[in-house]
Write a protein that holds these residues in place. Structure first.
Motif, short mmCIF file in Angstrom:
data_model
loop_
_atom_site.label_atom_id
_atom_site.label_comp_id
_atom_site.label_asym_id
_atom_site.label_seq_id
_atom_site.Cartn_x
_atom_site.Cartn_y
_atom_site.Cartn_z
N GLY A 9 1.26 -1.01 -0.05
CA GLY A 9 0.23 0.29 0.19
C GLY A 9 1.21 1.08 -0.31
O GLY A 9 2.23 1.14 0.24
N SER A 10 -0.09 2.61 -0.70
CA SER A 10 0.67 3.73 -0.22
C SER A 10 0.24 5.10 1.35
O SER A 10 -1.23 4.11 1.85
CB SER A 10 0.50 4.23 -1.63
N LEU A 11 1.77 5.43 1.18
CA LEU A 11 0.84 6.27 2.96
C LEU A 11 1.71 7.53 2.67
O LEU A 11 3.00 7.57 2.01
CB LEU A 11 1.33 6.17 4.27
N ARG A 12 0.88 8.22 2.81
CA ARG A 12 1.29 10.41 2.78
C ARG A 12 2.16 11.15 4.19
O ARG A 12 1.38 10.71 4.46
CB ARG A 12 1.19 10.77 1.42
N ILE A 13 3.02 11.28 4.30
CA ILE A 13 2.72 11.43 5.82
C ILE A 13 3.49 13.06 5.18
O ILE A 13 4.43 13.38 4.84
CB ILE A 13 3.96 10.98 6.91
N ALA A 14 3.53 14.15 6.27
CA ALA A 14 3.61 15.19 6.32
C ALA A 14 4.20 15.79 7.41
O ALA A 14 4.21 15.44 9.44
CB ALA A 14 1.67 16.04 6.02
N CYS A 15 5.21 16.77 6.83
CA CYS A 15 5.53 17.50 8.41
C CYS A 15 5.43 19.40 8.26
O CYS A 15 6.18 19.94 6.98
CB CYS A 15 7.23 17.57 7.98
N ALA A 16 4.72 19.43 9.29
CA ALA A 16 4.34 20.94 9.83
C ALA A 16 5.77 22.27 10.06
O ALA A 16 6.09 21.61 11.39
CB ALA A 16 3.84 21.26 10.31
N ALA A 17 6.56 22.79 9.36
CA ALA A 17 7.29 23.82 10.09
C ALA A 17 7.10 25.00 9.58
O ALA A 17 6.47 25.48 9.55
CB ALA A 17 8.96 23.36 9.06
N SER A 18 7.69 25.21 11.30
CA SER A 18 7.65 26.77 11.28
C SER A 18 8.58 27.36 12.04
O SER A 18 9.01 26.92 11.94
CB SER A 18 6.43 27.12 12.11
N GLY A 19 9.12 28.35 11.76
CA GLY A 19 9.53 29.72 12.98
C GLY A 19 11.80 29.16 11.93
O GLY A 19 11.96 29.94 12.11
N ALA A 39 4.84 27.57 0.16
CA ALA A 39 4.35 28.14 0.37
C ALA A 39 3.45 27.65 2.09
O ALA A 39 3.07 29.04 2.40
CB ALA A 39 3.08 29.07 -0.50
N LYS A 40 3.41 26.90 1.68
CA LYS A 40 2.94 26.27 3.07
C LYS A 40 3.83 26.01 4.13
O LYS A 40 3.45 25.58 4.96
CB LYS A 40 1.91 24.65 3.31
N ASN A 41 4.78 25.37 3.60
CA ASN A 41 5.96 25.31 4.80
C ASN A 41 5.64 23.88 5.55
O ASN A 41 5.47 23.16 6.36
CB ASN A 41 5.69 26.66 6.09
N MET A 42 4.99 22.98 4.33
CA MET A 42 5.12 21.89 3.95
C MET A 42 6.17 21.08 3.93
O MET A 42 6.40 21.53 2.51
CB MET A 42 3.89 21.08 3.75
N VAL A 43 7.03 19.65 4.48
CA VAL A 43 7.24 18.90 4.13
C VAL A 43 6.47 17.60 4.12
O VAL A 43 6.24 17.05 4.59
CB VAL A 43 8.90 18.61 4.49
#
Length: 122
Positions: free
Chosen positions: A16-26, A75-79
């Motif tokens: 299967g597949s999965l997408r994980i995310a990282c919200a970065a700030s600062g 633009a969203k500071n996401m990885v």
């Protein structure tokens, strides 16, 4: 204050597949190398994939090459880490990391997220 917050982990079947995310700030992505690491129970933390500072180069571990893809939304500071063809051996806690000094290849970073659990099992 710099923060990295992972999300999107869960249970997925082999193949299967999965997408994980990282919200970065600062901080600004251009000033840091960004990467994903993982740690399985009883194992050392290992590098999965990283962008060099400014995103000019991408490095994947041999174990995930061709199956995982790192991307950013500046633009969203996401990885993001898109994981396809998942295997039971991909089961681990996945961590987002950022480093200003080019040390991700050595497993070191200025900043780490808290991790998100990915379990691959039928």
């Amino acid at each position: 204050e710099v923060q990295l917050v992972e999300s999107g982990g869960g249970l997925v079947q082999p193949g299967g597949s999965l997408r994980i995310a990282c919200a970065a700030s600062g901080f600004t992505f251009d000033d840091y190398a960004i990467g994903w690491f993982r740690q399985a129970p009883g194992m050392e933390r290992e590098g999965v994939v990283c962008f060099s500072k400014g995103g000019g180069d991408t490095y994947y571990s041999d174990s995930v090459k061709g199956r995982f893809t790192i991307s950013t939304d500046n633009a969203k500071n996401m990885v993001y880490l898109q994981m396809n063809s998942l295997k039971p051996e991909d089961t681990a806690v996945y961590y987002c990391a950022a480093d200003a000094s080019g040390r991700l290849g050595a497993g070191m970073a200025n900043y780490w997220g808290q991790g998100t659990q990915v379990t691959v099992s039928s």
